[in-house]
Design an enzyme around this catalytic site. Structure first.
Site, PDB file in Angstrom:
ATOM      1  N   LEU A 124     -21.094   1.749 -41.447  1.00 12.73           N
ATOM      2  CA  LEU A 124     -20.286   2.864 -41.950  1.00 12.73           C
ATOM      3  C   LEU A 124     -20.782   3.338 -43.320  1.00 12.73           C
ATOM      4  O   LEU A 124     -20.062   3.981 -44.076  1.00 12.73           O
ATOM      5  CB  LEU A 124     -18.809   2.453 -42.028  1.00 12.73           C
ATOM      6  CG  LEU A 124     -18.183   2.029 -40.692  1.00 12.73           C
ATOM      7  CD1 LEU A 124     -16.733   1.573 -40.893  1.00 12.73           C
ATOM      8  CD2 LEU A 124     -18.229   3.161 -39.665  1.00 12.73           C
ATOM      9  N   SER A 125     -22.024   2.982 -43.632  1.00 12.57           N
ATOM     10  CA  SER A 125     -22.675   3.466 -44.852  1.00 12.57           C
ATOM     11  C   SER A 125     -22.021   3.005 -46.142  1.00 12.57           C
ATOM     12  O   SER A 125     -21.815   3.790 -47.072  1.00 12.57           O
ATOM     13  CB  SER A 125     -22.757   4.991 -44.879  1.00 12.57           C
ATOM     14  OG  SER A 125     -23.616   5.430 -43.899  1.00 12.57           O
TER      15      SER A 125
ATOM     16  N   ASP B 213     -27.017   9.186 -43.978  1.00 10.30           N
ATOM     17  CA  ASP B 213     -25.845   8.591 -44.632  1.00 10.30           C
ATOM     18  C   ASP B 213     -25.528   9.270 -45.956  1.00 10.30           C
ATOM     19  O   ASP B 213     -24.377   9.592 -46.259  1.00 10.30           O
ATOM     20  CB  ASP B 213     -26.077   7.098 -44.891  1.00 10.30           C
ATOM     21  CG  ASP B 213     -26.476   6.358 -43.633  1.00 10.30           C
ATOM     22  OD1 ASP B 213     -26.274   6.906 -42.540  1.00 10.30           O
ATOM     23  OD2 ASP B 213     -27.017   5.240 -43.748  1.00 10.30           O
TER      24      ASP B 213
ATOM     25  N   GLU C 218     -28.088   9.384 -33.352  1.00  9.86           N
ATOM     26  CA  GLU C 218     -28.488   8.098 -33.939  1.00  9.86           C
ATOM     27  C   GLU C 218     -30.004   7.930 -33.896  1.00  9.86           C
ATOM     28  O   GLU C 218     -30.629   8.148 -32.860  1.00  9.86           O
ATOM     29  CB  GLU C 218     -27.808   6.975 -33.152  1.00  9.86           C
ATOM     30  CG  GLU C 218     -27.155   5.937 -34.003  1.00  9.86           C
ATOM     31  CD  GLU C 218     -26.041   6.456 -34.903  1.00  9.86           C
ATOM     32  OE1 GLU C 218     -26.338   6.768 -36.073  1.00  9.86           O
ATOM     33  OE2 GLU C 218     -24.889   6.528 -34.457  1.00  9.86           O
TER      34      GLU C 218
ATOM     35  N   SER D 191     -18.710  -5.541 -60.178  1.00 10.75           N
ATOM     36  CA  SER D 191     -18.076  -5.298 -58.885  1.00 10.75           C
ATOM     37  C   SER D 191     -16.763  -6.048 -58.833  1.00 10.75           C
ATOM     38  O   SER D 191     -16.727  -7.265 -59.059  1.00 10.75           O
ATOM     39  CB  SER D 191     -18.999  -5.772 -57.768  1.00 10.75           C
ATOM     40  OG  SER D 191     -18.238  -6.069 -56.612  1.00 10.75           O
TER      41      SER D 191
HETATM   42  C1  GLA Z   1     -28.760   4.045 -40.681  1.00  8.19           C
HETATM   43  C2  GLA Z   1     -29.693   4.831 -41.583  1.00  8.19           C
HETATM   44  C3  GLA Z   1     -29.677   6.316 -41.238  1.00  8.19           C
HETATM   45  C4  GLA Z   1     -29.880   6.549 -39.737  1.00  8.19           C
HETATM   46  C5  GLA Z   1     -28.970   5.625 -38.932  1.00  8.19           C
HETATM   47  C6  GLA Z   1     -29.244   5.705 -37.468  1.00  8.19           C
HETATM   48  O1  GLA Z   1     -27.445   4.395 -40.932  1.00  8.19           O
HETATM   49  O2  GLA Z   1     -29.333   4.672 -42.928  1.00  8.19           O
HETATM   50  O3  GLA Z   1     -30.657   6.995 -42.001  1.00  8.19           O
HETATM   51  O4  GLA Z   1     -31.214   6.399 -39.380  1.00  8.19           O
HETATM   52  O5  GLA Z   1     -29.081   4.278 -39.319  1.00  8.19           O
HETATM   53  O6  GLA Z   1     -28.872   6.931 -36.966  1.00  8.19           O
END
Ligand code: GLA
Length: 381
Positions: free
Chosen positions: A124-125, A171, A34, A68
């Protein structure tokens, strides 16, 4: 699961025709590593079965028309009018077209109807999932020749330069490059990636993902502040990036500022934990991963200072309820924890956290068992 029939119906009601296709980008869990990506370090994420899906067709009027399902909203903008900073949720889609255009790729207009089951703002992106789905759609619709890592870079450019969130590549690389049943070890300096077997079930384990429902955002200042501290520390140490720290104790001695020392300690020890995780996964000893996850959480809590009380409570309770290890996943300041548990134990651990949350006066968390899944592409069938 995203309801593709509903997406198709919405697409038809807007355009009078079926979409040319459906493309998806998955959310991701970062198993470990992280805030190491923008320090040229190591990460080890995997893609989730939760996805953003776009139903898409080309248009010949140079317009981007974006809807959306969840937000019940529709936005349109001419490709010629795309400027960084335009548009709330639609910026994640429009930003991809902008980034491709900026690099000289010949893209035309598109109708894009979006639906996603990646929890929003949970670490969770959810945003990378959308960006990577849209990159995949443009690549196929306009016959672009772009290698997978470059696709991830375009998605990142959309996020950094168009939306304005100063995130690393973790991500988008995970959402683009992961494969079913595997994690992705990535060296964020060389951008070399190595698939890693992550078959939790065959090792009698499962990975619980628990959303504390404490929302976060990377467009605000804390993420950028952490990044700036790392850059400052590297500058003081005379290094290109913190990846180049060879002797941690010597580096800590040279840094006068206690906060900078803690930030550096997190990044360097977290890189070591990613390498340990890689070795455990490769030798199919995931059951020994617990202490590594716990140490990562402690480092994020005490040194990087990116956890919040609900997240700490969730991780602590999960461990007390029998998890082998638990850590926050994602950028921090809220969002999800992951907990490594014995096969079949996820529900009991989640219920224990639910009770602890109720006792502390927090709303209920949401949870699921993660399945390492495939990276972005076209939906078939
Ligand atoms: C977010 C960012 C990533 C990364 C994480 C931490 O998800 O988008 O690029 O830096 O935080 O690990």
């Amino acid at each position: 699961m995203v309801d593709t029939a509903a997406l198709r119906a919405r697409f038809r009601s807007e355009t009078g025709a079926d979409p040319e296709g459906f493309w998806y980008g998955p959310g991701r869990v970062n198993l470990i590593g992280e805030h190491t990506d923008y320090n040229d370090g190591f990460v080890l994420p995997f893609a989730l079965s939760q996805r953003a899906v776009v139903a898409a067709s080309r248009r010949d009027d140079g317009q981007l028309v974006m809807s959306s399902l969840e937000l019940d909203d529709r936005q349109h903008i001419a490709l010629a009018d795309l400027r960084p900073g335009t548009g709330g949720w639609s910026g994640y889609l429009a930003g991809v077209a902008w980034a491709l255009q900026q690099a000289g790729h010949r893209v035309g207009g598109a109708t894009l109807v979006l639906s996603s089951d990646v929890p929003l703002g949970a670490g969770l992106s959810s945003s990378a999932a959308i960006e990577c789905a849209v990159v995949a759609a443009f690549v196929d619709l306009y016959g672009l020749d772009i290698a997978p890592m470059e696709r991830a870079r375009f998605a990142q450019r959309a996020e950094n330069d168009y939306v304005g969130a100063p995130t690393g590549l973790l991500d988008q690389a995970a959402s683009t490059l992961c494969s079913e049943g595997e994690g992705l070890f990535m060296d964020c300096r060389s951008l070399r990636t190595t698939p890693v077997p992550l078959d939790f079930a065959s090792q009698s384990l499962e990975l619980l993902v628990l959303d504390t429902k404490t929302p976060h955002s990377h467009v605000d200042g804390e993420y950028g502040a952490r990044r700036a501290s790392c850059e400052e520390a590297a500058r003081i140490l005379g290094l290109t990036s913190l990846r180049d720290v060879e002797d941690l104790s010597a580096a800590l001695e040279r840094l006068g500022d206690e906060t900078l020392r803690r930030r550096v300690r997190h990044v360097i020890t977290e890189n070591e934990r990613v390498v340990q995780t890689l070795e455990l996964a490769r030798s199919r000893r995931l059951e020994d991963l617990g202490p590594v996850l716990d140490a990562s959480h402690a480092s994020m809590r005490d040194d990087y200072e990116i956890t919040v009380p609900t997240v700490d409570l969730a991780a602590r309770t999960a461990r007390a309820a029998g998890a082998l290890g638990a850590r926050m996943t994602g950028g921090g300041f809220g969002g999800c924890i992951i907990a490594l548990v014995r096969l079949g134990a996820a529900e009991a651990v989640a219920r224990a956290v639910e009770r602890a949350f109720a006792d502390a006066g927090h709303g209920p968390p949401e949870w699921f068992v993660a399945t390492p899944s495939a990276g972005a592409g076209r939906l078939t069938g």
